[in-house]
Every structure is written in C-alpha cells, then in structure tokens.
Write an enzyme that holds these catalytic residues in place. Sequence first.
Site, mmCIF file in Angstrom:
data_model
loop_
_atom_site.group_PDB
_atom_site.id
_atom_site.type_symbol
_atom_site.label_atom_id
_atom_site.label_comp_id
_atom_site.label_asym_id
_atom_site.label_seq_id
_atom_site.Cartn_x
_atom_site.Cartn_y
_atom_site.Cartn_z
ATOM 1 N N SER A 95 0.951 -1.216 0.061
ATOM 2 C CA SER A 95 -0.124 -0.250 -0.439
ATOM 3 C C SER A 95 0.617 1.378 0.284
ATOM 4 O O SER A 95 0.787 2.424 0.186
ATOM 5 C CB SER A 95 -1.471 0.136 1.051
ATOM 6 O OG SER A 95 0.138 -0.187 2.720
ATOM 7 N N GLU A 135 -6.922 -1.659 -6.979
ATOM 8 C CA GLU A 135 -5.614 -0.640 -7.597
ATOM 9 C C GLU A 135 -4.619 -1.548 -8.820
ATOM 10 O O GLU A 135 -4.127 -2.116 -7.719
ATOM 11 C CB GLU A 135 -4.869 -0.058 -6.600
ATOM 12 C CG GLU A 135 -6.131 0.887 -6.281
ATOM 13 C CD GLU A 135 -4.961 2.207 -5.460
ATOM 14 O OE1 GLU A 135 -5.757 3.221 -4.844
ATOM 15 O OE2 GLU A 135 -4.571 1.434 -3.970
ATOM 16 N N ASN A 157 -4.732 5.726 -1.109
ATOM 17 C CA ASN A 157 -4.058 6.340 0.175
ATOM 18 C C ASN A 157 -3.548 7.312 0.427
ATOM 19 O O ASN A 157 -3.106 8.306 1.161
ATOM 20 C CB ASN A 157 -2.866 5.392 0.338
ATOM 21 C CG ASN A 157 -3.570 3.816 1.453
ATOM 22 O OD1 ASN A 157 -4.538 3.676 1.926
ATOM 23 N ND2 ASN A 157 -2.430 2.741 1.490
ATOM 24 N N HIS A 183 -3.850 -3.953 -4.920
ATOM 25 C CA HIS A 183 -3.448 -3.690 -3.948
ATOM 26 C C HIS A 183 -5.053 -3.590 -3.293
ATOM 27 O O HIS A 183 -6.307 -2.984 -4.393
ATOM 28 C CB HIS A 183 -2.886 -2.584 -3.813
ATOM 29 C CG HIS A 183 -4.001 -1.348 -2.538
ATOM 30 N ND1 HIS A 183 -4.160 -0.500 -2.688
ATOM 31 C CD2 HIS A 183 -2.686 -1.891 -1.624
ATOM 32 C CE1 HIS A 183 -3.513 -0.176 -0.352
ATOM 33 N NE2 HIS A 183 -3.786 -1.127 -0.352
#
Length: 297
Positions: free
Chosen positions: A126, A159, A197, A147
Amino acid sequence: MQIRKVGVVGAGLMGHGIAQVAAQAGFQVAVLESAQGFLDTGLARIDKSLAKMAEKAVEKGKTPEQAKKDAESTRARIQGTLSAKDLADCDVVIEAIVEDLGAKKKLFAELGKLCKPDTIFASNTSSFPIAEMAEASGRPGRFVGLHFFNPVQLMKLVEVVRAAKTEENAFAAARSFGEALGKVPVACKDTPGFVVNRLLVPYMTQALLMLDRGDAAKEDIDAAMQYGCGYPMGPITLTDYVGLDTTLAILEGWVARYPKEPAFAIPEILRKKVAEKKLGRKSGEGFYKWQGDKKVS
C-alpha cells in the site's frame, strides 16, 4: 495470456483473503508461508470465512447441500505450501507479506530466478514503490501492483498499478485478472499511495493536525466528516482502525522519499501515541478505547 494458476505469498490478513477470492473465481491457488504455524492459521481463516459465506448463501435461498459443495470446491482449489518451488508454474504471483521493502525485494529476487519467464509478479503493498520491487525481480516488464482492500472477500476495489517498465500485455492481463475476481479495477501510475492512500492518508493527517492544534475535539472532527460528508466513520476513528503505527510508517516512508511534499507532514500527536504503544484498535487504545473491533470511548 491466460491465467490458470495463482500464487499468493503470505497467508495473513490480506493474503488469505486474496487466496480465497481467487479460488472462488475458479483459479488454482498455491499459498506460500514461511512456517507451518502461519500457514495453518491462514488456511483456518479461509475455512472460517467459507463457512460464513455458506451460511449466508443458505439465508439467500441456496440449499445447504449446494452451499456446502460450493465451499468445498473452493477450498479444494487452494494448496498450502512451505516450498517456493510450488509457485514455479504459476501464471501470476501476488506478494502479501510484511510491509518491509527489503523483505519484499529479497522475495522477488528469489521468485525471479524460480518462476517461468512469463509469470506476472504483483505486490499488494500500500506504500512502497512498485518500480523498486520490479527491478529486484529481474523482470520489471512483468511486474505490477495489485493493491486489494481489507476485507478482501467483501471490498470490491483493486488498484492495478503500472510502473515505468511494465509491459502493456502484463498490465492488461493483471487488470483482466482483477475483473475475473469480481473486483472493480482502477488503473494508476506508480505514485506514492496510488489513488486511495494518496488521498486518504493526508486526509487523516489533516484531522490529526487539527486535533494537535486544538481546533476541535476528536469527537467533533469525526462527527463533522461522518454526518457532513456521509463517511462511514470519521478520520480519527479511521486512523485508530487502520493502526497508528501503520499510518506513521506510511508517512515516514513518504517523507523520507519526498521531503518537500507538504501533504506528507507527520503530526506530533501521532508520534506520541505510537511511542506510548497506543496503536489504536489493535492495542485496545489509540485516540479512542476499543474492545475488539468496537469503539467504546
């Protein structure tokens, strides 16, 4: 390329979920762990999850016999192993080990020498640059980020991250694989934090900076975002839920690589809590007190 066999390295919180959804989608799955105890724990998590899903399937109208058969067929497609050699013939190998860049590089260097030439390597990281792990593998053209989000069995997003040297056919195959798992894949370049993130962690940081300055109480900051923006929980509750140590580690890594990026500031109140071993939900106390997954005060 056609993906038939999937390797998952790590049977922990994320790895066991990735293995399960891959098996549910009809892929053969090999799960690699470093010790039998870790492997047993991960496979037990899968068994528990499949049992819950079977119960829900019955509640929705499926017969108990069919629900049990579906769970058993999914489980039969998952092979646990302590030998990396069992990943040699995988079409895609997904790494889901500890967030330690050195450990990840070492793993991919080993897999690069072991797996067949057209195997696609993917990291579930991440926070770390995909390009660095790709270079360590010795085959950067066959490397992507995949991800997933926790819990993998329920969260629809994945992702799909393209590094500078990722080949188009490898990226396309990885994206199609995400779709085959029943996920919604979003494409992203190899940028810090990818999409989620990169937006989420600075948002959490700004909330902590507000708290640090005394702009508002933690309860009011959380309520403002929960009821004003419709979020399922406020940013400070979310930081507790994710883990204060995890949040700090992500920010420290970003600050080390991008010291001039103002969005990556580290609140002192976060450092203080981690130093006090108040890590949030996982330790029973962070900015709030917790009993398991429930916030109590």
